[in-house]
Design a protein around this motif. Structure first.
Motif, PDB file in Angstrom:
ATOM      1  N   SER A  99     120.635 -76.855 -28.004  1.00 38.51           N
ATOM      2  CA  SER A  99     121.064 -75.829 -27.040  1.00 38.51           C
ATOM      3  C   SER A  99     121.127 -74.451 -27.679  1.00 38.51           C
ATOM      4  N   LEU A 100     121.617 -74.382 -28.906  1.00 35.36           N
ATOM      5  CA  LEU A 100     121.876 -73.077 -29.523  1.00 35.36           C
ATOM      6  C   LEU A 100     120.641 -72.488 -30.200  1.00 35.36           C
ATOM      7  N   THR A 101     119.516 -73.222 -30.219  1.00 40.36           N
ATOM      8  CA  THR A 101     118.295 -72.610 -30.735  1.00 40.36           C
ATOM      9  C   THR A 101     117.354 -72.267 -29.583  1.00 40.36           C
ATOM     10  N   GLN A 102     117.907 -72.181 -28.376  1.00 36.77           N
ATOM     11  CA  GLN A 102     117.161 -71.625 -27.246  1.00 36.77           C
ATOM     12  C   GLN A 102     117.689 -70.199 -27.021  1.00 36.77           C
ATOM     13  N   SER A 103     117.512 -69.683 -25.822  1.00 35.72           N
ATOM     14  CA  SER A 103     117.924 -68.293 -25.582  1.00 35.72           C
ATOM     15  C   SER A 103     119.346 -68.211 -25.034  1.00 35.72           C
ATOM     16  N   VAL A 104     120.245 -69.009 -25.608  1.00 33.68           N
ATOM     17  CA  VAL A 104     121.628 -69.032 -25.145  1.00 33.68           C
ATOM     18  C   VAL A 104     122.529 -68.817 -26.357  1.00 33.68           C
ATOM     19  N   GLY A 105     123.404 -67.814 -26.253  1.00 31.87           N
ATOM     20  CA  GLY A 105     124.339 -67.554 -27.346  1.00 31.87           C
ATOM     21  C   GLY A 105     125.457 -68.574 -27.348  1.00 31.87           C
TER      22      GLY A 105
END
Lengths: 322, 296, 135
Positions: A99-105
């Motif tokens: 999840s955190l290596t997509q475009s979501v902080g």
């Protein structure tokens, strides 16, 4: 992100919905059943006396006891299952890396998961708490005073607040310890600790009302042998009140200690305060009408505790995700 | 070839409680390369990748993706990452996994991701936890590529795959490189996997960069010399010897940037990629042992 | 169309293997002028090698005038390597065949012939020229 959070928590959210609907259904059934009983046997009176009332107690005391246990356990269980795995399972299965290596902080990830996985649960439990109040109305005669344990903890706004607290502890513990089991265990333990610790302070939420309930004449023991047996006059205290204590004052208005034997003994001993003059008995109590105020205050306390716990988890997330 | 730098590190360091995982790292990875990130276990390969994604923040120095430092609002849009354990939501179906990719990325290419899944022959309604390791890797690769990254980082992508799955994953990856021209950084501690695949090399050992550059240049710069061992001392300028080993009468010396040796008894070879990397890793290991012995 | 086979243990650079296999196919007539070579994507999808390596090999073949890129279409064979000298009925081949026959009569086994042939080959064709150009 919210679709992912929904998909991850879907099973749990639907399960909670199922539990809440079933619980609300059971409560509704018993309310209708109790009202029918009262209509048939007591002419609609919620507080009839005699064998009809004894029958009423027999009929519903088992249910009432079971309901209290269930409503005490439910916020703990729901909070534990909704909060514990919320982040911990991601860490265990390492899907937080996905999840955190997509475009979501990370803050958005955290907030979205809490909103989607937490808010509906708290709202559902809040609704269940309100249904519990409504459904318990006919049973109040056998439930006892609503301000007191365990009636207070098993209905109303606090059901939602307790769930909120258990859920936030589970969620933040998951961020701290990264283990579903540890997060769930901590959620239950802290729920119990908080419930006991906050419950002990409940009588101080508001200053109690006071009323003079008796005057003990000089040199008499009100409940001793030969006395009338009922010295106090409780008429001024509403029946649904939470009575806290009786305090005794001498004729000068100073508080005095009243040993039990001075109330119940045969003779007025040398150290009994009423030997020197008449003593006034003042009873302090919280009137039943304060139920909603107390529910709001206790819910507010648990909401603040929950916010503190959430902030702790957020701080941890800011510092470390791997 | 353009000189755009896809990934660059300067004085990059990361310290954990147990000590430095990376220290004083500096390198530049030009765009368009397929680069191997090589090093023993614990050399800092995963740490380096985590720093690039923003999952970790550097203790010292900087890392830049196409010139930008990682920010907290998600991984750089030009950077795709496939973690070593290929994390996927186990109870999602393949179709739901792609849906998640779309939900998590504004620059998602659903048609492309679906094509990759179709090429992999993975049924879209299958749950992730029912897939084989090779299929899971293909799905994870589709999610990483669905963002349309210009730089794709893969951490040990072939570990725990069977030989057939390894070939398929590498073939897919290389075909996508051929089509998109993206830059790839691929970590591995199995060199044989990377021969013929990589044209750029980054050797990490003991938390530092030991060697970096285009493979052809590196191979051309180095000579592997074999000759009589009594003759080897002082033969090469100091600083040019990467590693010198002797077995009885014969010495094997890897030198960098030295002039051709013209002395009887000595034969020069161009080292293979594997010989080159192993020599650097062994010499780094020795240097570390010496440093530890000195400080002890 | 030609299909490449990469031997990772041969020690021969990957691009050189592609160059050699292409030339071999040209010599044997498997590739004819006008034939299209596989695209880089087709090659790497089958061999899992770096596409830049394929392009490098094709550039080398282009430099030698064997192939030419046609933008948007692919890389095409320009000329064949099959020459009269290597054909099956050429006089040179006949002479070599006769020589081998004499060697056989003289009692030389396969390794002897190979060693002899290579020694003469090495003196006549100096090492480092021809197909084995490095870099």
């Amino acid at each position: 992100m919210s679709w992912v959070a929904w998909r991850q928590q879907r099973l749990l959210l639907l399960s909670v919905l199922g539990v809440v609907v079933v619980a609300a259904g059971v409560m509704t059934y018993f309310r209708l059943d109790a009202n029918a009983y009262l209509a048939t046997n007591c002419g609609g009176q919620a507080d009839c006396s005699g064998p009809a009332m004894d029958g009423f107690r027999d009929r519903y005391s088992g249910y009432t006891m079971f309901l209290r246990l269930a409503m005490l356990a439910l916020p703990a269980l729901v909070g534990m299952f909704a909060g514990g795995p919320l982040f911990a399972r991601d860490f265990e299965q390492r899907t937080h890396v996905l999840s955190l290596t997509q475009s979501v902080g990370r803050t958005r990830w955290w907030a979205t998961k809490l909103l989607v996985g937490g808010v509906p649960v708290v709202v559902m439990m809040l609704a269940l708490g309100l249904v519990a109040i409504w459904a318990a109305e006919p049973m109040n005669v056998i439930q006892g005073v609503r301000l007191r344990t365990p009636s207070f903890e098993t209905q109303g706004l606090v059901i939602g607040a307790y769930t909120l607290f258990g859920l936030t502890v589970g969620a933040s513990a998951g961020l701290l310890f990264r283990s579903t089991l540890a997060a769930m265990a901590l959620s239950v333990v802290l729920y119990v600790v908080a419930l006991v610790a906050v419950g002990a302070q409940r009588e101080h939420y508001l200053p109690p009302e006071t009323v003079t309930t008796a005057v003990i004449p000089q040199g008499t023991t009100p409940y001793g042998p030969g006395s009338s047996g009922r010295a106090s006059s409780d008429e001024n205290i509403p029946e649904d009140s939470w009575r806290l204590a009786e305090n005794y004052f001498d004729q000068h208005g100073n508080q005095v200690t009243m040993p039990m034997r001075c109330l119940f003994g045969e003779v007025v001993a040398a150290d009994c305060p009423q030997l020197t003059g008449p003593i006034t008995e003042v009873t302090s109590y919280h009137p039943g009408i304060r139920f909603w105020a107390f529910q709001s205050i206790e819910s507010g306390i648990f909401a603040v505790l929950g916010a503190v716990v959430l902030a702790l988890g957020w701080w941890r997330l800011r510092r470390r995700v791997l | 070839m353009s000189t755009t730098i896809a990934l660059a590190a300067a004085e990059l360091g990361k310290r954990y409680k147990r000590g430095w995982a990376l220290r004083g790292c500096g390198f530049e990875l030009p765009a368009g390369r397929v680069a191997a990130l090589v090093g023993p276990n614990g050399a800092g390969k995963s740490t380096l990748m985590a720093l690039a994604t923003g999952l970790l923040t550097p203790t010292t120095g900087t890392i830049r993706i196409f010139g930008d430092q990682p920010v907290r609002s998600g991984t750089h849009p030009k950077l795709g990452f496939l973690a070593q354990d290929k994390p996927l939501f186990r109870r999602f179906t393949v179709a739901e996994t792609l849906h998640a990719g779309r939900a998590l990325n504004p620059t998602w290419d659903q048609a492309y991701a679906e094509r990759l899944i179709a090429e992999a022959g993975v049924p879209t309604q299958a749950r992730i936890n029912t897939l084989s390791g090779g299929q899971r890797t293909r799905v994870a690769l589709a999610v990483a590529l669905g963002r349309r990254p210009e730089l794709l980082m893969l951490d040990e992508p072939l570990a725990d795959l069977d030989p057939v799955a390894r070939d398929e994953v590498m073939q897919t990856l290389m075909a996508e490189v051929a089509e998109t021209g993206m830059t790839v950084l691929l970590s591995s501690h199995v060199l044989a996997e990377l021969d013929g695949v990589c044209d750029h090399l980054l050797v990490l050992a003991g938390g530092g960069v030991r060697l970096s550059g285009d493979v052809d240049d590196l191979l051309a710069e180095h000579q592997l010399l074999i000759g009589p061992s009594e003759d080897s001392a002082g033969l090469f300028p100091t600083g040019s010897v990467v590693e010198s080993r002797s077995t009885g009468r014969q010495a094997t010396v890897l030198v960098r940037g030295a002039a051709p040796v013209d002395r009887p008894g000595w034969v020069a070879h161009e080292p293979t990629l594997e010989e080159l990397v192993k020599a650097y890793l062994r010499s780094a290991g020795k240097a570390k042992a010496v440093a530890e012995a000195v400080s002890a | 169309m030609i299909e490449f086979r990469i031997d990772r243990r041969s020690g021969v650079a990957t691009y050189l293997q592609l160059v050699q296999q292409t030339k071999q196919a040209l010599r044997l007539g498997l590739l004819q002028p006008g034939d299209r070579l596989p695209t880089a994507k087709e090659v790497v999808a089958a061999t899992a090698i770096n596409p830049n390596t394929v392009l490098k090999a094709y550039r080398e073949l282009e430099r030698e005038g064997l192939v030419e890129p046609r933008p948007g279409l692919g890389t095409f064979v320009r000329r064949s390597l099959a020459s009269a000298g290597t054909a099956e009925d050429s006089p040179l081949r006949g002479e070599l065949d006769a020589w081998m026959s004499r060697a056989q009569t003289a009692g030389l086994d396969r390794e002897d012939v190979e060693a002899l042939f290579k020694a003469v080959l090495d003196t006549r064709y100096r090492l480092g020229t021809g197909d084995h150009t490095e870099g």
